[in-house]
Design a protein around this motif. Structure first.
Motif, PDB file in Angstrom:
ATOM      1  N   GLY A 162      36.436  49.626  40.702  1.00  0.00           N
ATOM      2  CA  GLY A 162      36.201  48.228  40.372  1.00  0.00           C
ATOM      3  C   GLY A 162      36.956  47.339  41.336  1.00  0.00           C
ATOM      4  O   GLY A 162      37.356  47.763  42.430  1.00  0.00           O
ATOM      5  N   MET A 163      37.195  46.109  40.931  1.00  0.00           N
ATOM      6  CA  MET A 163      37.867  45.148  41.812  1.00  0.00           C
ATOM      7  C   MET A 163      39.246  45.628  42.240  1.00  0.00           C
ATOM      8  O   MET A 163      39.588  45.614  43.427  1.00  0.00           O
ATOM      9  CB  MET A 163      37.981  43.797  41.105  1.00  0.00           C
ATOM     10  CG  MET A 163      36.664  43.069  40.916  1.00  0.00           C
ATOM     11  SD  MET A 163      36.021  42.455  42.496  1.00  0.00           S
ATOM     12  CE  MET A 163      34.862  41.214  41.915  1.00  0.00           C
ATOM     13  N   SER A 164      40.068  46.037  41.285  1.00  0.00           N
ATOM     14  CA  SER A 164      41.440  46.428  41.628  1.00  0.00           C
ATOM     15  C   SER A 164      41.472  47.737  42.406  1.00  0.00           C
ATOM     16  O   SER A 164      42.239  47.877  43.364  1.00  0.00           O
ATOM     17  CB  SER A 164      42.294  46.541  40.360  1.00  0.00           C
ATOM     18  OG  SER A 164      41.784  47.538  39.485  1.00  0.00           O
ATOM     19  N   GLY A 165      40.637  48.702  42.003  1.00  0.00           N
ATOM     20  CA  GLY A 165      40.613  49.981  42.700  1.00  0.00           C
ATOM     21  C   GLY A 165      40.135  49.857  44.129  1.00  0.00           C
ATOM     22  O   GLY A 165      40.711  50.456  45.050  1.00  0.00           O
ATOM     23  N   ASN A 166      39.089  49.067  44.348  1.00  0.00           N
ATOM     24  CA  ASN A 166      38.590  48.869  45.713  1.00  0.00           C
ATOM     25  C   ASN A 166      39.609  48.134  46.574  1.00  0.00           C
ATOM     26  O   ASN A 166      39.784  48.446  47.757  1.00  0.00           O
ATOM     27  CB  ASN A 166      37.278  48.088  45.679  1.00  0.00           C
ATOM     28  CG  ASN A 166      36.101  48.960  45.280  1.00  0.00           C
ATOM     29  OD1 ASN A 166      36.113  50.173  45.504  1.00  0.00           O
ATOM     30  ND2 ASN A 166      35.083  48.357  44.691  1.00  0.00           N
TER      31      ASN A 166
ATOM     32  N   ASP B  80      30.166  45.312  43.952  1.00  0.00           N
ATOM     33  CA  ASP B  80      31.007  46.509  43.973  1.00  0.00           C
ATOM     34  C   ASP B  80      30.501  47.540  44.979  1.00  0.00           C
ATOM     35  O   ASP B  80      31.286  48.250  45.616  1.00  0.00           O
ATOM     36  CB  ASP B  80      31.084  47.124  42.578  1.00  0.00           C
ATOM     37  CG  ASP B  80      31.928  46.283  41.620  1.00  0.00           C
ATOM     38  OD1 ASP B  80      32.343  45.175  42.012  1.00  0.00           O
ATOM     39  OD2 ASP B  80      32.161  46.732  40.480  1.00  0.00           O
ATOM     40  N   LYS B  81      29.173  47.637  45.117  1.00  0.00           N
ATOM     41  CA  LYS B  81      28.613  48.528  46.143  1.00  0.00           C
ATOM     42  C   LYS B  81      29.062  48.086  47.533  1.00  0.00           C
ATOM     43  O   LYS B  81      29.450  48.906  48.374  1.00  0.00           O
ATOM     44  CB  LYS B  81      27.081  48.519  46.078  1.00  0.00           C
ATOM     45  CG  LYS B  81      26.460  49.407  45.026  1.00  0.00           C
ATOM     46  CD  LYS B  81      24.945  49.359  45.188  1.00  0.00           C
ATOM     47  CE  LYS B  81      24.244  50.221  44.174  1.00  0.00           C
ATOM     48  NZ  LYS B  81      22.765  50.158  44.316  1.00  0.00           N
ATOM     49  N   TRP B  82      28.973  46.779  47.783  1.00  0.00           N
ATOM     50  CA  TRP B  82      29.377  46.242  49.081  1.00  0.00           C
ATOM     51  C   TRP B  82      30.865  46.513  49.333  1.00  0.00           C
ATOM     52  O   TRP B  82      31.249  46.965  50.421  1.00  0.00           O
ATOM     53  CB  TRP B  82      29.122  44.734  49.114  1.00  0.00           C
ATOM     54  CG  TRP B  82      29.750  44.047  50.298  1.00  0.00           C
ATOM     55  CD1 TRP B  82      29.223  43.914  51.544  1.00  0.00           C
ATOM     56  CD2 TRP B  82      31.040  43.415  50.332  1.00  0.00           C
ATOM     57  NE1 TRP B  82      30.095  43.236  52.362  1.00  0.00           N
ATOM     58  CE2 TRP B  82      31.218  42.916  51.646  1.00  0.00           C
ATOM     59  CE3 TRP B  82      32.040  43.212  49.387  1.00  0.00           C
ATOM     60  CZ2 TRP B  82      32.378  42.236  52.023  1.00  0.00           C
ATOM     61  CZ3 TRP B  82      33.194  42.545  49.760  1.00  0.00           C
ATOM     62  CH2 TRP B  82      33.345  42.055  51.071  1.00  0.00           C
TER      63      TRP B  82
ATOM     64  N   VAL C 242      47.070  49.122  37.912  1.00  0.00           N
ATOM     65  CA  VAL C 242      46.623  47.825  38.430  1.00  0.00           C
ATOM     66  C   VAL C 242      45.460  47.289  37.597  1.00  0.00           C
ATOM     67  O   VAL C 242      44.834  48.007  36.816  1.00  0.00           O
ATOM     68  CB  VAL C 242      46.178  47.944  39.906  1.00  0.00           C
ATOM     69  CG1 VAL C 242      47.340  48.342  40.802  1.00  0.00           C
ATOM     70  CG2 VAL C 242      45.029  48.946  40.052  1.00  0.00           C
ATOM     71  N   GLY C 243      45.144  45.997  37.791  1.00  0.00           N
ATOM     72  CA  GLY C 243      43.955  45.388  37.210  1.00  0.00           C
ATOM     73  C   GLY C 243      43.941  45.335  35.696  1.00  0.00           C
ATOM     74  O   GLY C 243      44.966  45.147  35.043  1.00  0.00           O
ATOM     75  N   ASP C 244      42.753  45.519  35.125  1.00  0.00           N
ATOM     76  CA  ASP C 244      42.589  45.443  33.681  1.00  0.00           C
ATOM     77  C   ASP C 244      43.436  46.471  32.952  1.00  0.00           C
ATOM     78  O   ASP C 244      43.885  46.238  31.819  1.00  0.00           O
ATOM     79  CB  ASP C 244      41.113  45.650  33.310  1.00  0.00           C
ATOM     80  CG  ASP C 244      40.259  44.420  33.561  1.00  0.00           C
ATOM     81  OD1 ASP C 244      40.793  43.420  34.090  1.00  0.00           O
ATOM     82  OD2 ASP C 244      39.052  44.451  33.244  1.00  0.00           O
ATOM     83  N   ALA C 245      43.633  47.623  33.552  1.00  0.00           N
ATOM     84  CA  ALA C 245      44.461  48.655  32.920  1.00  0.00           C
ATOM     85  C   ALA C 245      45.887  48.167  32.723  1.00  0.00           C
ATOM     86  O   ALA C 245      46.601  48.649  31.843  1.00  0.00           O
ATOM     87  CB  ALA C 245      44.458  49.929  33.764  1.00  0.00           C
ATOM     88  N   ALA C 246      46.304  47.203  33.537  1.00  0.00           N
ATOM     89  CA  ALA C 246      47.637  46.620  33.429  1.00  0.00           C
ATOM     90  C   ALA C 246      47.630  45.315  32.627  1.00  0.00           C
ATOM     91  O   ALA C 246      48.623  44.593  32.611  1.00  0.00           O
ATOM     92  CB  ALA C 246      48.214  46.372  34.821  1.00  0.00           C
TER      93      ALA C 246
ATOM     94  N   GLY D  18      39.992  36.934  35.898  1.00  0.00           N
ATOM     95  CA  GLY D  18      40.275  38.359  35.826  1.00  0.00           C
ATOM     96  C   GLY D  18      40.129  39.052  37.163  1.00  0.00           C
ATOM     97  O   GLY D  18      41.013  39.780  37.599  1.00  0.00           O
ATOM     98  N   SER D  19      39.005  38.805  37.852  1.00  0.00           N
ATOM     99  CA  SER D  19      38.740  39.527  39.093  1.00  0.00           C
ATOM    100  C   SER D  19      39.762  39.214  40.168  1.00  0.00           C
ATOM    101  O   SER D  19      40.140  40.090  40.957  1.00  0.00           O
ATOM    102  CB  SER D  19      37.330  39.201  39.604  1.00  0.00           C
ATOM    103  OG  SER D  19      37.202  37.825  39.913  1.00  0.00           O
ATOM    104  N   ASN D  20      40.218  37.953  40.223  1.00  0.00           N
ATOM    105  CA  ASN D  20      41.192  37.614  41.257  1.00  0.00           C
ATOM    106  C   ASN D  20      42.547  38.255  40.997  1.00  0.00           C
ATOM    107  O   ASN D  20      43.246  38.675  41.916  1.00  0.00           O
ATOM    108  CB  ASN D  20      41.332  36.100  41.403  1.00  0.00           C
ATOM    109  CG  ASN D  20      41.707  35.397  40.128  1.00  0.00           C
ATOM    110  OD1 ASN D  20      41.333  35.834  39.042  1.00  0.00           O
ATOM    111  ND2 ASN D  20      42.434  34.297  40.227  1.00  0.00           N
ATOM    112  N   LEU D  21      42.930  38.370  39.716  1.00  0.00           N
ATOM    113  CA  LEU D  21      44.178  39.050  39.381  1.00  0.00           C
ATOM    114  C   LEU D  21      44.053  40.540  39.670  1.00  0.00           C
ATOM    115  O   LEU D  21      45.006  41.179  40.146  1.00  0.00           O
ATOM    116  CB  LEU D  21      44.537  38.821  37.911  1.00  0.00           C
ATOM    117  CG  LEU D  21      45.299  37.532  37.579  1.00  0.00           C
ATOM    118  CD1 LEU D  21      44.469  36.279  37.858  1.00  0.00           C
ATOM    119  CD2 LEU D  21      45.762  37.544  36.121  1.00  0.00           C
TER     120      LEU D  21
END
Length: 434
Positions: free
Chosen positions: A14-18, A111-113, A302-306, A316-319
Motif C-alpha cells: 500500500g502507500m506506506s509499504g511502497n 498502487d500499480k503505478w 508504518v502506516g495504518d498498522a501504526a 491518511g495516505s500522506n501520513l
C-alpha cells in the motif's frame, strides 16, 4: 529458511509499504516486498485523495506519469440533517497552479503505478504471497518471515506495512489488536458518469476536481463521515463510522450508504450514474493515544498498522507515505553506518517520525477522538438538526418578526442541550482542538 538474505523485507504494497520499499531500494538496499493481493492495489478499488507534497518528496517527477484523476480546486464541508445541509466551501483559483497541491486518485491504478516505481528502483516484488509468521532467533529478534509460498526468507529488518487489521504484529505481541472504538469501517462505491456531466454538475473545467465531506444525521448518531470525490469519469462515494458504534447500534453499513446516496443533497449529484465497484475498508481512528510501539529488534511498523491517521483532517495516505519514507531513510542510514538492526538503532525511526508533521499533528488532536466518540449523539444528531432549523429560520420569510425567530432558535438550542450543556460542549471542543 532460504539461504538468500535481504537487507529489508516489506510486508504490504500500500502507500506506506511502497514508500518504504522505494526509499530503501533507491538507496541501494536489497529489498523484498511481499503482497498478498493478486497485484498491488487489488484490494483497493476505492478513490482517494493524494497529497502531492508527500509523494513529491519521494518521487519528485511523479506528475510525469502517475495516474492522477483531477486536481482539487474546491472543498465543501456539509453538516446534514435528514432533508438539508448547512455548509461552507472553499474554492480558489490558486489551486490551478503548475504543480497542484491535491489530486483525486483511484487506488487500484495508483498502487500499480507506485509498485512499478518500486521495481524500477531495484526492489523485488512478490504478489499473491501471504506472510504467515515473523521468523525470530533464540533471543526474539526478527530475522525474516515465513510465507505460504516461498517458505522462510531472511532479512536484517522487516517493515510491517500490513494495514490496520494486519495480524503479524499482533501475533508477535508487538501491538494489541485495535479496539473497536479505534477503528472505523468505511463502505464506498464508484459511480461512473461521463466526464462532461461531472464537470457540469460541480462547476468544473478541464481536470479540476471537487471534494465534499459531510457529517450529521447521515451517520444516525454514530461518529462518522460521508464523502464524495470527483474523478475524471467517476465519483467515489462513501460513508464510514466507528466499528464500536456499528456494533452497539446494529446499523448496517450498506443501509447507511444507501440512505446517504438517497439524501436530497446527494441524489442529484449521482443521478444516472452506473455503479461498477464496491468496497469496504477499515480505517484507524484512535489518533495519537492509539499509536503502538513503532520499532523493536529487527522490525518497524508504518502506516495504518501504526494507527497513523489524522481523523480530524481526514488525512491518511500522506501520513502513510511519510512514515514509510522515514522508516526507509532510517534503515538506510543505519545500514550505511554498518550497524545492526537492533531495537536501539531502529529507535532512529521513531526519533525522526516524532520530528515530522505526522506526530506533531496527531499530538495536537490527541483528545479529539475521545470527545467525538463519547458525544457522538450530540455532535452528529442534535447539533446538525439545530443548525439546520436555525438556518431555515434565518432565510424563510413568512411574516414572523425576526426577533421571534431569533428567540425560537435560542430556545431550541437551550431545550436540546441546556445552557450548561452548550457551554460544556463548546469548552470541550475548544480544548480538544487546541
Amino acid at each position: 529458511m532460504t539461504e538468500e538474505k535481504f537487507d529489508a523485507i516489506v510486508v504490504g504494497a500500500g502507500m506506506s509499504g511502497n514508500a518504504a520499499a522505494y526509499t530503501m531500494a533507491s538507496r541501494g538496499l536489497k529489498v523484498l516486498q511481499l503482497e498478498r493481493g493478486e497485484y498491488p492495489g487489488s484490494k483497493n478499488v476505492q478513490g482517494a485523495i493524494l497529497y502531492a507534497n508527500m509523494l513529491e518528496t519521494i518521487i519528485p517527477d511523479f506528475r510525469d506519469d502517475a495516474p492522477l484523476e483531477r486536481h482539487l480546486v474546491e472543498q465543501r464541508f456539509w453538516l446534514m440533517d435528514d432533508t438539508s445541509h448547512t455548509g461552507m466551501h472553499y474554492r480558489s483559483d490558486d489551486f490551478n497552479e503548475p504543480t497542484p497541491n491535491r489530486y483525486t486518485i483511484i487506488r487500484a491504478q495508483f498502487d500499480k503505478w507506485f509498485s512499478r516505481k518500486v521495481r524500477a528502483a531495484g526492489a523485488i516484488v512478490l504478489c499473491e504471497t501471504t506472510v504467515t509468521e515473523l521468523a525470530r532467533d533464540a533471543s526474539g529478534k526478527v530475522i525474516g518471515v515465513h510465507t505460504d509460498r516461498a517458505g522462510g526468507i531472511r532479512a536484517d529488518v522487516v517493515v510491517l506495512a500490513e494495514g490496520v487489521n494486519g495480524l503479524l504484529g499482533t501475533r508477535a505481541g508487538f501491538r494489541k489488536v485495535p479496539k473497536p472504538e479505534a477503528v472505523a469501517l468505511a463502505v464506498k462505491e464508484m459511480h461512473f458518469l461521463p466526464e462532461e456531466v461531472i464537470a457540469e454538475r460541480f462547476g468544473l473545467t478541464g481536470d479540476q476536481g471537487c471534494v465534499i465531506e459531510a457529517a450529521g444525521t447521515i451517520s444516525r448518531g454514530m461518529a462518522g463521515l460521508g464523502f464524495l470525490y470527483t474523478n475524471k469519469e467517476s465519483i467515489s462515494l462513501g460513508i464510514g463510522c466507528l466499528v464500536s458504534h456499528f456494533a452497539a447500534s446494529l446499523e448496517s453499513p450498506y443501509a447507511l450508504l444507501d440512505a446517504f446516496k438517497d439524501h436530497p443533497s446527494i441524489r442529484p449529484l449521482i443521478a444516472g450514474s452506473e455503479i461498477k465497484e464496491y468496497a469496504a475498508h477499515l480505517i484507524p481512528e484512535g489518533g495519537f493515544k492509539a499509536i503502538p510501539q513503532l520499532f523493536g529488534d529487527g522490525w518497524v511498523v508504518v502506516g495504518d498498522a501504526a494507527q497513523l491517521n489524522n481523523a480530524v483532517h481526514r488525512e491518511g495516505s500522506n501520513l502513510a507515505m511519510t512514515s514509510g519514507r522515514i522508516a526507509g531513510e532510517a534503515i538506510a542510514a543505519i545500514k550505511s553506518r554498518k550497524r545492526p538492526m537492533t531495537r536501539d538503532n531502529l529507535s532512529l525511526y521513531k526519533a525522526m517520525l516524532d520530528k515530522s508533521f505526522v506526530v506533531e499533528d496527531l499530538r495536537k488532536y490527541k483528545d479529539m477522538p475521545a470527545l467525538l466518540h463519547t458525544n457522538s449523539r450530540n455532535f452528529f444528531m442534535t447539533y446538525p438538526r439545530l443548525l439546520s432549523q436555525a438556518a431555515q429560520n434565518f432565510v424563510r420569510v413568512d411574516g414572523t418578526p425576526k426577533i421571534e425567530k431569533e428567540k425560537a432558535t435560542k430556545a431550541a438550542f437551550i431545550k436540546a442541550r441546556s445552557r450548561w450543556g452548550l457551554v460544556s460542549d463548546a469548552v470541550r471542543l475548544a480544548l480538544a482542538w487546541r
